[in-house]
Design a protein around this motif. Structure first.
Motif: not given
Length: 184
Positions: A126-130
């Protein structure tokens, strides 16, 4: 996140079989998943065909991207996919490439199949933008009595993105999965 959505995994081997399957149930599903077996056999033509026939439905290309994230995700979005999958075990550069390719064209769902610590990896993804996650019990492990609810209960409190669950679902545990926070 609201009312759970129903995703249909179209894991057949021909576009004709896919069309016939979806025709029977399209009114009851929210997301049409062009399953990996269909992508392997027919390529992204299957995504194009299903999106053309059912433009009002979200079409997910289950590409299980593990490398060349931007290139492969771009191919999926370019052929009409609303959602493409990347493996949760993929390198950060691959995940970020897929997310970059999504841009405003679609969403990336990370498949957490075989991830050793799904709650930790979910937060990282999620922190990678998923945009979405899927807790996925492997088909080859379906007879081992794996309980997908346990992973769901560990991951749901850690992330605030749509969370799907696949594999290991039965009529007996479907209501528990919804109560446990599954969105898809």
């Amino acid at each position: 996140m609201g009312i759970p959505q129903l995703q249909l995994a179209v894991d057949v081997l021909t576009i004709d079989e896919a069309m016939a399957t979806v025709e029977k149930v399209h009114d009851s599903v929210d997301i049409i998943e062009v399953g990996t077996p269909l992508v392997i056999e027919c390529g992204l033509r299957a995504v194009e065909g299903l999106k053309e026939k059912y433009p009002e439905k979200q079409v997910l290309a289950d590409l299980k991207i593990m490398d060349a994230g931007h290139i492969e995700a771009s191919s999926g979005f370019g052929r009409g996919a609303d959602i493409v999958t990347v493996l949760g075990l993929a390198d950060e550069a691959t995940v970020r490439g897929a997310v970059d390719a999504a841009g405003d064209r679609g969403k990336v769902m990370a498949d957490l199949i075989q991830v050793p610590d799904p709650a930790l990896r979910a937060k990282e993804l999620v922190s990678m933008g998923v945009h979405m996650l899927c807790l996925h019990t492997a088909y080859d492990r379906r007879d081992e009595g794996v309980d997908p609810l346990l992973e769901l209960l560990a991951v749901r409190p850690e992330v605030d993105v749509p969370l799907g669950i696949a594999g290991g679902l039965k009529l007996e545990n479907a209501a528990d999965v919804v109560r446990g926070g599954a969105d898809i």
